[in-house]
Write a protein that holds these residues in place. Structure first.
Motif, short mmCIF file in Angstrom:
data_model
loop_
_atom_site.label_atom_id
_atom_site.label_comp_id
_atom_site.label_asym_id
_atom_site.label_seq_id
_atom_site.Cartn_x
_atom_site.Cartn_y
_atom_site.Cartn_z
N ARG A 1 0.93 -1.56 0.17
CA ARG A 1 -0.07 0.09 -0.13
C ARG A 1 0.97 0.95 0.11
O ARG A 1 0.71 2.50 -0.84
CB ARG A 1 -0.59 -0.45 1.37
CG ARG A 1 -1.89 1.04 1.39
CD ARG A 1 -2.48 1.14 2.70
NE ARG A 1 -2.34 0.19 4.14
CZ ARG A 1 -2.55 -0.22 4.81
NH1 ARG A 1 -4.14 -0.54 4.74
NH2 ARG A 1 -2.48 -0.96 5.10
N ASP A 2 2.40 1.03 0.90
CA ASP A 2 2.83 2.40 1.11
C ASP A 2 3.56 2.29 -0.61
O ASP A 2 4.35 3.31 -0.54
CB ASP A 2 3.59 2.54 2.22
CG ASP A 2 2.58 2.23 3.22
OD1 ASP A 2 1.29 2.48 2.70
OD2 ASP A 2 3.20 2.69 4.29
N ASP A 3 4.00 1.48 -1.16
CA ASP A 3 4.74 1.21 -2.12
C ASP A 3 3.89 1.52 -3.27
O ASP A 3 4.94 0.84 -4.42
CB ASP A 3 5.49 0.21 -2.10
CG ASP A 3 7.13 0.63 -1.01
OD1 ASP A 3 7.14 2.01 -0.90
OD2 ASP A 3 7.38 -0.14 -0.56
N ASP B 1 3.09 3.38 -5.42
CA ASP B 1 3.68 4.14 -6.91
C ASP B 1 4.46 3.11 -7.57
O ASP B 1 5.11 3.60 -8.81
CB ASP B 1 3.94 5.48 -6.62
CG ASP B 1 2.70 6.33 -6.25
OD1 ASP B 1 1.85 5.74 -6.96
OD2 ASP B 1 2.90 7.38 -5.41
N HIS C 1 -9.74 0.86 6.51
CA HIS C 1 -8.27 0.60 5.84
C HIS C 1 -8.32 0.83 4.14
O HIS C 1 -8.27 0.15 4.15
CB HIS C 1 -8.03 -0.33 6.39
CG HIS C 1 -8.73 -1.03 7.93
ND1 HIS C 1 -9.37 -1.49 8.22
CD2 HIS C 1 -7.14 -0.73 9.61
CE1 HIS C 1 -9.19 -1.47 10.05
NE2 HIS C 1 -8.67 -0.74 10.29
N THR D 1 9.33 -8.01 1.65
CA THR D 1 9.75 -6.61 1.78
C THR D 1 9.15 -6.62 0.43
O THR D 1 9.44 -7.20 -0.98
CB THR D 1 11.16 -5.71 1.73
OG1 THR D 1 11.85 -6.76 0.85
CG2 THR D 1 11.20 -6.33 3.74
N ASP D 2 8.42 -5.16 -0.03
CA ASP D 2 8.38 -4.37 -1.04
C ASP D 2 8.79 -4.69 -2.22
O ASP D 2 9.62 -4.75 -3.59
CB ASP D 2 7.42 -3.14 -1.46
CG ASP D 2 6.39 -3.17 -0.65
OD1 ASP D 2 5.94 -4.05 -0.14
OD2 ASP D 2 5.93 -2.20 -0.25
#
Length: 98
Positions: free
Chosen positions: A2-4, A6, A33, A89-90
């Protein structure tokens, strides 16, 4: 992811999450959420069963998993853990995207 989001979309990837719940449960979860990608309901566990992420221990439900599926439908990367901290991890997932 979600945070990455882009970083994923910059590589041409589409992120989709699958929840072991019905449409109403997913709708309520997303209200509290927000996600920048679709969260799909899998109340009958067809997707979870197809990708073998259902825990064999009754109390655990599903195992945390990440899959990278190519445009041709072939799984290019998979990670299936037993605990949430085992999600890659992403950066690891992004490296699997060509």
């Amino acid at each position: 992811m979600r945070d990455d989001i882009d970083r994923f979309t910059a590589k041409g990837a589409r992120v989709v999450a699958v929840a072991p719940d019905g449409a109403d449960g997913v709708r309520k979860f997303v209200q509290d959420h927000p996600f920048p990608f679709p969260l799909l309901a899998d109340s009958d566990h067809r997707v979870f069963d197809a990708y073998d992420v259902v825990s064999r221990m009754a109390s655990l439900g599903q195992r945390p998993a990440v899959f990278v599926i190519g445009g041709d439908g072939v799984v290019r990367f998979d990670s299936i853990g037993t605990q949430q901290w085992q999600i890659p991890t992403d950066d690891v997932v992004l490296a699997a995207i060509r």
